[in-house]
Write a protein that holds these residues in place. Structure first.
Motif, PDB file in Angstrom:
ATOM      1  N   ALA A  76      45.342  36.056  45.970  1.00 43.37           N
ATOM      2  CA  ALA A  76      44.141  35.600  46.681  1.00 43.37           C
ATOM      3  C   ALA A  76      42.922  36.535  46.454  1.00 43.37           C
ATOM      4  O   ALA A  76      41.582  35.919  46.655  1.00 43.37           O
ATOM      5  CB  ALA A  76      44.534  35.684  48.253  1.00 43.37           C
ATOM      6  N   SER A  77      43.105  37.633  46.140  1.00 35.24           N
ATOM      7  CA  SER A  77      42.376  38.697  45.831  1.00 35.24           C
ATOM      8  C   SER A  77      41.303  38.287  44.391  1.00 35.24           C
ATOM      9  O   SER A  77      40.473  38.494  44.631  1.00 35.24           O
ATOM     10  CB  SER A  77      42.919  40.149  45.616  1.00 35.24           C
ATOM     11  OG  SER A  77      41.894  40.997  45.502  1.00 35.24           O
ATOM     12  N   LYS A  78      42.296  37.949  43.787  1.00 35.82           N
ATOM     13  CA  LYS A  78      41.709  37.299  42.385  1.00 35.82           C
ATOM     14  C   LYS A  78      40.733  36.250  42.430  1.00 35.82           C
ATOM     15  O   LYS A  78      39.574  36.047  41.992  1.00 35.82           O
ATOM     16  CB  LYS A  78      42.716  36.992  41.310  1.00 35.82           C
ATOM     17  CG  LYS A  78      42.208  36.391  39.880  1.00 35.82           C
ATOM     18  CD  LYS A  78      43.388  36.363  39.138  1.00 35.82           C
ATOM     19  CE  LYS A  78      43.020  36.096  37.659  1.00 35.82           C
ATOM     20  NZ  LYS A  78      44.042  35.735  36.665  1.00 35.82           N
ATOM     21  N   LEU A  79      41.278  35.344  43.304  1.00 36.97           N
ATOM     22  CA  LEU A  79      40.521  34.112  43.546  1.00 36.97           C
ATOM     23  C   LEU A  79      39.230  34.333  44.325  1.00 36.97           C
ATOM     24  O   LEU A  79      38.100  33.676  44.221  1.00 36.97           O
ATOM     25  CB  LEU A  79      41.369  32.954  44.299  1.00 36.97           C
ATOM     26  CG  LEU A  79      40.718  31.518  44.346  1.00 36.97           C
ATOM     27  CD1 LEU A  79      40.473  30.677  43.155  1.00 36.97           C
ATOM     28  CD2 LEU A  79      41.709  30.607  45.261  1.00 36.97           C
ATOM     29  N   THR A  80      39.370  35.103  45.513  1.00 40.91           N
ATOM     30  CA  THR A  80      38.140  35.433  46.400  1.00 40.91           C
ATOM     31  C   THR A  80      37.188  36.493  45.920  1.00 40.91           C
ATOM     32  O   THR A  80      35.971  36.588  46.396  1.00 40.91           O
ATOM     33  CB  THR A  80      38.662  35.583  47.850  1.00 40.91           C
ATOM     34  OG1 THR A  80      39.485  36.776  47.712  1.00 40.91           O
ATOM     35  CG2 THR A  80      39.482  34.351  48.322  1.00 40.91           C
TER      36      THR A  80
END
Length: 202
Positions: A76-80
Motif C-alpha cells: 500500500a505504501s508503494k502504491l500510494t
C-alpha cells in the motif's frame, strides 16, 4: 483463536495484493463519498493493497491508512506513495480525527467477542457526523475457511443491528447486499453498511 488470526494475517502476506488491486469499486465509493465533505479526512482501516487509499488520495481527500499485514503495508505504501501503519483494529489509537472511515472487507476478521470494542474505537476515531463504511461476507456465525485457514466472522442485518445497539454511538444510514466483485467469487454475497456517528457520541 490466536492461531487462526495469525494464519489469516499470513494469508495476506503472500500474493493477495495483486489479485485485488485492480477491482472496480466505483459503486461502493459513490455510496460512501456522498457523505464526505470536500477535502475530507479519511481513514482506510485494513487497507490491503492500498487500492482504495489511492482512489481517495486522487479524489483530493487526506488519507491515513493501516493494515495488520506488514506485506500489505509495504504494498500500500508503494502504491500510494505515503506511509502506511502496521496496526490492528484492537490497537487503534485515533480520536476525533476523521470525516470518514473506509473498512472494506476487513472487519470480517474481527472476532465477534471483540467487535463491539472495535466498533467503539472506530466511532471514537470519527468526528461528530462522520461515517463508517464497512462490509462483511454474509452469514450468521464465526468460521474458519477450510481451504485457506482464514478466520471469518460473518454478518447479517440482525447481527449488525445488535452490535450497533451495543456501541450506542451510531445511526445506520444504509444497508445493502452485493455479489463479490471478483469474477472467481461471484457466488459470494456481501453485506454493506454506511453508519453515521451521532453528534453526542464523543
Amino acid at each position: 483463536m490466536r492461531q487462526e488470526l495469525e494464519t489469516t494475517i499470513a494469508f495476506y502476506d503472500e500474493k493477495y495484493a495483486e489479485s485485488t488491486e485492480h477491482l472496480d469499486m466505483q459503486q461502493f465509493y459513490d455510496r460512501f463519498e456522498k457523505y464526505l465533505p470536500e477535502g475530507a479526512s479519511v481513514l482506510d482501516a485494513g487497507c490491503g493493497s492500498g487500492r482504495d487509499s489511492k482512489h481517495f488520495i486522487e479524489r483530493g481527500y487526506t488519507v491515513t491508512a493501516f493494515d495488520a499485514s506488514e506485506t500489505m503495508c509495504e504494498c500500500a505504501s508503494k502504491l500510494t506513495g505515503q506511509e502506511v501503519r502496521k496496526l490492528t483494529f484492537q490497537e487503534m489509537d485515533y480520536h476525533d480525527c476523521f470525516d470518514g472511515i473506509w473498512s472494506c472487507a476487513s472487519l470480517l476478521h474481527v472476532p465477534e467477542d471483540e467487535l463491539t470494542t472495535v466498533l467503539s474505537k472506530l466511532f471514537l476515531s470519527l468526528r461528530d457526523g462522520g461515517v463508517l463504511y464497512a462490509s462483511w461476507k454474509c452469514g450468521e456465525a464465526e468460521r474458519v475457511e477450510v481451504s485457506s485457514g482464514r478466520f471469518f466472522s460473518d454478518m447479517n442485518e440482525t447481527r449488525l443491528t445488535q452490535y450497533l445497539q451495543l456501541t450506542d454511538h451510531s445511526e445506520l444510514k444504509e444497508i445493502w447486499y452485493t455479489k463479490d466483485v471478483r469474477n472467481s467469487c461471484v457466488s459470494q454475497n456481501w453485506i454493506n453498511a454506511i453508519i453515521k456517528k451521532r453528534g453526542d457520541a464523543s
